[in-house]
Design a protein around this motif. Structure first.
Motif, PDB file in Angstrom:
ATOM      1  N   VAL A   8       1.069  -1.285  -0.027  1.00 43.24           N
ATOM      2  CA  VAL A   8      -0.116  -0.105  -0.166  1.00 43.24           C
ATOM      3  C   VAL A   8       0.950   1.251  -0.082  1.00 43.24           C
ATOM      4  O   VAL A   8       1.739   1.344   0.913  1.00 43.24           O
ATOM      5  CB  VAL A   8      -0.891  -0.063   1.078  1.00 43.24           C
ATOM      6  N   ILE A   9       0.912   2.227  -0.844  1.00 39.75           N
ATOM      7  CA  ILE A   9       1.364   3.285  -0.998  1.00 39.75           C
ATOM      8  C   ILE A   9       0.377   4.414  -0.913  1.00 39.75           C
ATOM      9  O   ILE A   9      -0.123   4.738  -2.080  1.00 39.75           O
ATOM     10  CB  ILE A   9       2.264   3.479  -2.415  1.00 39.75           C
ATOM     11  N   GLU A  10       0.334   5.168   0.090  1.00 39.31           N
ATOM     12  CA  GLU A  10      -0.601   6.252   0.383  1.00 39.31           C
ATOM     13  C   GLU A  10      -0.029   7.188   1.417  1.00 39.31           C
ATOM     14  O   GLU A  10       0.383   7.018   2.300  1.00 39.31           O
ATOM     15  CB  GLU A  10      -1.821   5.647   1.088  1.00 39.31           C
ATOM     16  N   ASP A  11       0.113   8.483   0.999  1.00 37.68           N
ATOM     17  CA  ASP A  11       0.727   9.366   1.961  1.00 37.68           C
ATOM     18  C   ASP A  11      -0.013  10.033   2.996  1.00 37.68           C
ATOM     19  O   ASP A  11       0.484  10.548   3.985  1.00 37.68           O
ATOM     20  CB  ASP A  11       1.496  10.797   0.961  1.00 37.68           C
ATOM     21  N   ILE A  35       3.389   2.303   3.052  1.00 37.00           N
ATOM     22  CA  ILE A  35       4.458   3.181   2.718  1.00 37.00           C
ATOM     23  C   ILE A  35       3.658   4.515   2.266  1.00 37.00           C
ATOM     24  O   ILE A  35       2.648   4.501   1.679  1.00 37.00           O
ATOM     25  CB  ILE A  35       5.460   2.510   1.646  1.00 37.00           C
ATOM     26  N   GLY A  36       4.395   5.467   2.727  1.00 39.66           N
ATOM     27  CA  GLY A  36       3.975   6.738   2.338  1.00 39.66           C
ATOM     28  C   GLY A  36       4.658   7.766   1.278  1.00 39.66           C
ATOM     29  O   GLY A  36       4.242   8.497   0.960  1.00 39.66           O
ATOM     30  N   ASP A  37       5.914   6.933   0.642  1.00 33.48           N
ATOM     31  CA  ASP A  37       6.328   7.460  -0.391  1.00 33.48           C
ATOM     32  C   ASP A  37       7.275   6.643  -1.538  1.00 33.48           C
ATOM     33  O   ASP A  37       7.244   5.475  -1.146  1.00 33.48           O
ATOM     34  CB  ASP A  37       7.496   8.593   0.359  1.00 33.48           C
ATOM     35  N   CYS A  38       7.562   7.214  -2.338  1.00 33.96           N
ATOM     36  CA  CYS A  38       7.962   6.424  -3.447  1.00 33.96           C
ATOM     37  C   CYS A  38       9.349   5.722  -3.452  1.00 33.96           C
ATOM     38  O   CYS A  38       9.434   4.722  -3.940  1.00 33.96           O
ATOM     39  CB  CYS A  38       8.027   7.214  -4.912  1.00 33.96           C
ATOM     40  N   LEU A  59       0.216  11.442  -4.785  1.00 34.48           N
ATOM     41  CA  LEU A  59       0.894  11.423  -3.687  1.00 34.48           C
ATOM     42  C   LEU A  59       1.616  12.940  -3.577  1.00 34.48           C
ATOM     43  O   LEU A  59       1.812  13.493  -4.696  1.00 34.48           O
ATOM     44  CB  LEU A  59       2.230  10.347  -4.091  1.00 34.48           C
ATOM     45  N   ARG A  60       1.574  13.571  -2.462  1.00 36.33           N
ATOM     46  CA  ARG A  60       1.926  14.899  -2.279  1.00 36.33           C
ATOM     47  C   ARG A  60       3.620  14.997  -2.666  1.00 36.33           C
ATOM     48  O   ARG A  60       4.342  14.013  -2.253  1.00 36.33           O
ATOM     49  CB  ARG A  60       1.926  15.325  -0.870  1.00 36.33           C
ATOM     50  N   ASN A  61       3.893  15.888  -3.550  1.00 34.27           N
ATOM     51  CA  ASN A  61       5.318  16.048  -3.970  1.00 34.27           C
ATOM     52  C   ASN A  61       6.088  14.830  -4.558  1.00 34.27           C
ATOM     53  O   ASN A  61       7.346  14.617  -4.477  1.00 34.27           O
ATOM     54  CB  ASN A  61       6.173  16.717  -2.838  1.00 34.27           C
ATOM     55  N   GLN A  62       5.379  14.258  -5.288  1.00 32.07           N
ATOM     56  CA  GLN A  62       5.761  12.741  -5.747  1.00 32.07           C
ATOM     57  C   GLN A  62       5.115  12.436  -7.125  1.00 32.07           C
ATOM     58  O   GLN A  62       4.008  12.980  -7.114  1.00 32.07           O
ATOM     59  CB  GLN A  62       6.013  11.518  -4.690  1.00 32.07           C
TER      60      GLN A  62
END
Length: 118
Positions: A8-11, A35-38, A59-62
């Motif tokens: 799961v990738i969610e900021d 995880i919250g970042d790439c 995703l913020r700033n990604q």
């Protein structure tokens, strides 16, 4: 029974933890990481190669689209499902062209959410 492994990738921490809690209640699914970042996501994918990546479109700033391209180039067997509240039609098209397997609206009901993963 072999479980479907999911990254799961969610900021947004609250959403990330909620999604993880829903998935962990299922006998046929397992979350390998949330995880919250790439950058951390790519490292985890290298180490565990999950079956599915659930990816926040915004995703913020990604760059979620760039992450999809990396996954599909280097890990063709991994299915990517993108999550968003209200994706624009052009975003859906761009992500499909990049190789995503599906979309989930963040306001979907739990059964639809789990059906999409399966």
């Amino acid at each position: 029974m072999k479980k479907i492994s999911i990254l799961v990738i969610e900021d947004n921490r609250l959403l990330r933890e909620g999604i993880t809690a829903i998935i962990r209640q299922q006998k046929d699914l397992k979350v390998t990481a949330a995880i919250g970042d790439c950058v951390k996501a790519i490292q985890h994918i290298r180490e565990s190669e999950p079956n599915i990546v659930l990816l926040d479109l915004g995703l913020r700033n990604q760059n979620s689209l760039q992450l999809v391209k990396v996954i599909k180039k280097d890990y063709q067997k991994i299915k990517v499902i993108v999550m968003d509240l209200t994706p624009l039609q052009e975003n859906v098209l761009i992500f499909v062209q990049a190789g995503v397997s599906g979309f989930i609206l963040k306001d979907a009901n739990v059964n639809d959410f789990l059906d999409t993963i399966r």
